[in-house]
Design an enzyme around this catalytic site. Sequence first.
Site, mmCIF file in Angstrom:
data_model
loop_
_atom_site.group_PDB
_atom_site.id
_atom_site.type_symbol
_atom_site.label_atom_id
_atom_site.label_comp_id
_atom_site.label_asym_id
_atom_site.label_seq_id
_atom_site.Cartn_x
_atom_site.Cartn_y
_atom_site.Cartn_z
ATOM 1 N N ASP A 1 -4.521 -0.659 5.458
ATOM 2 C CA ASP A 1 -5.501 -1.289 6.341
ATOM 3 C C ASP A 1 -5.556 -0.579 7.684
ATOM 4 O OD1 ASP A 1 -7.379 -3.317 7.148
ATOM 5 O OD2 ASP A 1 -5.770 -4.330 8.244
ATOM 6 N N GLY B 1 9.050 -10.478 11.171
ATOM 7 C CA GLY B 1 8.667 -11.393 12.232
ATOM 8 C C GLY B 1 7.776 -12.495 11.684
ATOM 9 N N ARG B 2 6.952 -13.070 12.538
ATOM 10 C CA ARG B 2 6.103 -14.195 12.114
ATOM 11 C C ARG B 2 5.221 -13.839 10.924
ATOM 12 N NH1 ARG B 2 5.607 -14.671 17.710
ATOM 13 N NH2 ARG B 2 3.634 -13.558 17.631
ATOM 14 N N ILE B 3 4.560 -12.678 11.009
ATOM 15 C CA ILE B 3 3.649 -12.305 9.925
ATOM 16 C C ILE B 3 4.438 -11.956 8.667
ATOM 17 C CG2 ILE B 3 1.866 -10.689 9.188
ATOM 18 C CD1 ILE B 3 1.045 -10.416 12.121
ATOM 19 N N ARG C 1 0.651 -0.664 11.766
ATOM 20 C CA ARG C 1 -0.067 0.347 12.536
ATOM 21 C C ARG C 1 0.022 1.661 11.781
ATOM 22 N NH1 ARG C 1 -1.954 -3.375 14.494
ATOM 23 N NH2 ARG C 1 -2.110 -4.012 16.685
ATOM 24 N N HIS D 1 -9.213 -1.663 8.809
ATOM 25 C CA HIS D 1 -8.448 -2.448 9.795
ATOM 26 C C HIS D 1 -9.067 -3.838 9.969
ATOM 27 C CE1 HIS D 1 -5.611 -2.015 13.503
ATOM 28 N NE2 HIS D 1 -5.566 -3.227 12.977
ATOM 29 N N VAL D 2 -9.051 -4.595 8.886
ATOM 30 C CA VAL D 2 -9.670 -5.926 8.886
ATOM 31 C C VAL D 2 -8.645 -7.047 8.748
ATOM 32 C CG1 VAL D 2 -11.876 -5.092 7.992
ATOM 33 C CG2 VAL D 2 -10.087 -5.782 6.376
ATOM 34 N N GLY D 3 -7.377 -6.763 9.055
ATOM 35 C CA GLY D 3 -6.313 -7.729 8.851
ATOM 36 C C GLY D 3 -6.598 -9.125 9.369
ATOM 37 N N GLU E 1 -7.665 6.110 13.723
ATOM 38 C CA GLU E 1 -8.806 5.222 13.470
ATOM 39 C C GLU E 1 -9.923 5.458 14.491
ATOM 40 O OE1 GLU E 1 -7.367 1.218 13.482
ATOM 41 O OE2 GLU E 1 -5.956 1.555 11.876
ATOM 42 N N ARG F 1 16.234 -4.725 12.358
ATOM 43 C CA ARG F 1 17.424 -4.313 13.113
ATOM 44 C C ARG F 1 18.504 -5.380 13.070
ATOM 45 N NH1 ARG F 1 14.578 -2.556 18.657
ATOM 46 N NH2 ARG F 1 13.334 -4.357 18.029
#
Length: 224
Positions: free
Chosen positions: A159, A56-58, A135, A182-184, A164, A78
């Site tokens: 990350d 996707g975008r990221i 995730r 989790h500092v993305g 968590e 997919r």
Amino acid sequence: MLTEEVADTAIGLLLNTLRELPQSERYLRDGKWPEGNFPLSRATLRNRTIGMVGFGRIGIAIARRLEAFGVPVVYHTRQPRPDLGHRHYPRLIDMARDVDTLIVIVPGGTATKNMIDAEVLAALGPSGIVINVARGSVIDEPALIAALRDRRILAAGLDVFVAEPHVPEELLAMDNVVLLPHVGSASEFTRAKMDQLLVDNILAWAGGKPPLTPVPETPFRSWN
């Protein structure tokens, strides 16, 4: 708002994991350098092929950065994206066999739970590296721990985690894992942009205008 920041974090985590940079810093801080040089890193970006799990975008932003490094990029989703010019793998297991590095950037939820399982990790092989900026639920965490412990894959950069902020003790004790809390997207710049977008959406709604970033779960109905 967070696409570029998370993509930057993914690349940083990848490089730190490959070149064992956090480990080498600890070596220096612990005063070990006078005893001898830090061992050569077991991996490098120079001879790797990256398999994107999600595009996707990221994912596309990560691939754009990797292209600047001259690194081959393929992807599993997919549906193929022929406009992007990268090889598409309909089956994740096939991609895992053909690459040596997976970067995971798919949504969480039941559809992707334990998507990276023991079979995928085995296909990745003993030189394999997994980077997860998606995730924690996307990776079968016990299977990953076992693969890292038994050296069935080389290393991981994580990350995100299943429970968590609690991180399994087994991961904390390993020397072939780089761990982030989790500092993305966690920079003041990006979080301020996110906050401002929230405010702008509320102001648009209050003014009877369509939201700036609509989502299917909350269809807009004008005041008129």
